[in-house]
Design an enzyme around this catalytic site. Sequence first.
Site, short mmCIF file in Angstrom:
data_model
loop_
_atom_site.label_atom_id
_atom_site.label_comp_id
_atom_site.label_asym_id
_atom_site.label_seq_id
_atom_site.Cartn_x
_atom_site.Cartn_y
_atom_site.Cartn_z
CB SER A 196 -0.92 0.26 0.89
OG SER A 196 -0.07 -0.11 2.28
CG ASP A 197 1.50 5.53 -0.76
OD1 ASP A 197 2.11 6.22 -0.33
OD2 ASP A 197 1.00 6.91 -1.99
CB ALA A 198 2.84 6.14 4.31
#
Length: 760
Positions: A286-288
């Site tokens: 995932s992105d952060a």
Amino acid sequence: MRSLARTATAVLLGAAFPAGALAQAPPSPPGDAQVKARVEALLGQMTLEEKVGQLNQIAGGLFPGVKPEEALRKGAAGSILWLNDTRKFNELQRVAVEESRLRIPVLYGLDVIHGYRTIFPVPLAMAASWDPSVHERAAAVAAREARAAGIHWTFAPMVDVARDARWGRIVEGAGEDPYLGAAMAAAQVRGFQGPYLGAPERLLACAKHFGAYGAAEGGRDYDPVYVPEGQLRNVYFPPFRAAVVAGVGSFMSAYMDLNDVPAGGNRWLLHDVLKEEWGFPGFVVSDAMGVGNLVIMGFAKDRGDAARRALAAGLDMEMASGAFPEHLARLVREGSLPMAQIDDAVRRVLAVKVRLGLFERPYADEARVASVLADPAHRAEARLAAQRSMVLLRNERKTLPLAKTVASLAVIGPLADSRADTEGSWMVFGHVPAAVTVLEGLRAKLPGAKIAHAPGPEIRRQVPSMFDQFMPGPKKPAQSGEQAEAAFQQAVETAKGKDVVIAVMGELANMSGEAASRASLDLPGRQEELLKALVALGKPVVLVLLNGRPLSVNWAAENVPAILEAWQPGTEGGNAVADVLFGDAAPGGKLPVTFPRSAGHAPLYYARNLTHSPEGSSMHNVRYWDGAPTPLYPFGYGLSYTSFSFSNLKVGAPPVKVGASATVSVDVTNTGALAGEEVVQLYVHQKAGSDSRPSRELKGFRRVGLKPGETQTVSFPLGPDELRYWSTSQGKWVQDAAAFDVWVGSDSTATLHANLEVLP
Ligand code: NOJ
């Protein structure tokens, strides 16, 4: 494994590693069956909590209270990000491979975007080289440095097509075009990863942000994206697909809503298209905070729901938000998440770790880091890359190249002597800028000349950047109006009486990048006003632009005799600018994005469909009544110190049937007096068919170097790979039997034309 662990302890105590445990030792790639056997053997021993641990990426130091040691000892974390410290890498790795039950090494990820210590031009600039080989070599240097320092995985390449210059992250990608973007995506994957995943001195690459992040409404970062499937497949997906074909080992999902379903919870995107249709064997991160964010976005009802739906959508590893470790095991036990889904994700992560050779070589060789980072070959490569990425936008009366006999120069502007802004965006994780500024580059080029500098009024963001806190050095208070006025007058005084004025203007590094969108594309602050005052002095003025997005430099485009787009050119940027200004390197870059005349024109890109009333055909067909809707500079545009002509355009081997290829060939001649480089660009337009198609689409390009008077014949294939598209009316890929316009030339307005008829 045991002896390896003992070796590691020895090293941490100061003894030398045997070669086998070091990151740079040459491995041979394990075969698929070997990888599978190893992964299955591990999986068979893992508890549910250990499995979930491999899917958990934690912050390595940015946030107080994070204790990576404990997580690693328990097998509760598979990867660490935001840590950039070789000694610490080894210390924590030792915990993972010696103290955890299954001794699975931890995977270190970081944003190594356009270099690690040696910084290359920003990716948008690298795309302006139209030279995938230079981008590949840049990525290889970045990989060599980062891997030596102990990093395994870069969150790059960013391959988001971006057609809206207001969007700050346009700087991180290859611009507006899927064809150029795909070439640059594949080149970077090859450069980062090398010939195979786990090749010595290389990194695991990550294609991000899947997908269509660049189409944020209004260019506002993180805003929703509404893009129909045809546009996704024809425009936004090709660079991602190219990354998969090039063997990229990981993907990152985007933050935003894609057609009302967040990309990180979008099963169609991550599972159906990426994993099933494209057969992507790697893992998706995932992105952060992306999983936790699914609650904030109004998609998941709580963090448990977010974790379940993200994993079920095909997201394998969670970056930093902690919802996976909080909820996945419980969800499996409750029966609301099948163990098979967890196992699939764990297999993907473990397979990458095995292929990377982390089990055999978990440690970085601390003794080697400094020498790798100081390798002079890296800086030479960065200088070449910067030279090749620069785009000459204007050169009236052959103002450039400048003669080295010039006695005095004024170097004016807020970016002329700023190391951090010369290196550009993404320098957040403990990087010390080592850049040569334009001022320094000019002084080195002309040691005998009188070179004076004044920055003029400062420029700064109205709203500070969230990344400013990570940048080293004291934070300066804002200039008062009086101070700015004094700086303005001083800059004009400094320029008076000099033979040539070099104005270095544009945007600070933090004015593009993440959370750095703008509602204006003008030169920030009082730069244009200063430029006008400099031009009024009556001496030759050269504008060197340092920026990470297209700027609407309308006044300069009419009134400043020479403009060089140098982007954010990296560590060797100042030397490269001096090389180009004084003719030691020939400018040959081309714009990978359209430059609009105003932010009000965004999104503006060349590959638009035709309309029922072609632009300019009569009065009522004018697109805007308050100014020309045409670009300030078109896609593919860039001048040279010499001139080129195109002739003899041929489309060979007719008749061409659907499924077969034609060959397009053209002669390009250097008609000027200097050696130079031209990017030969091929565009096509399908005149009629299942769907309306763009008025022009890039389908081939080649950068060639020619001596004065020299001619080269350049040819391109034109077949199903170039001509098929996702048809909205048919809901599938098609290649139509149709008539095509074919143009070849030096930019997207090329006029040299031929016809191609594709028969059924
Ligand atoms: C957020 C950004 O969107 C992404 O590009 C980056 O890789 C991660 N943060 C990690 O730093």
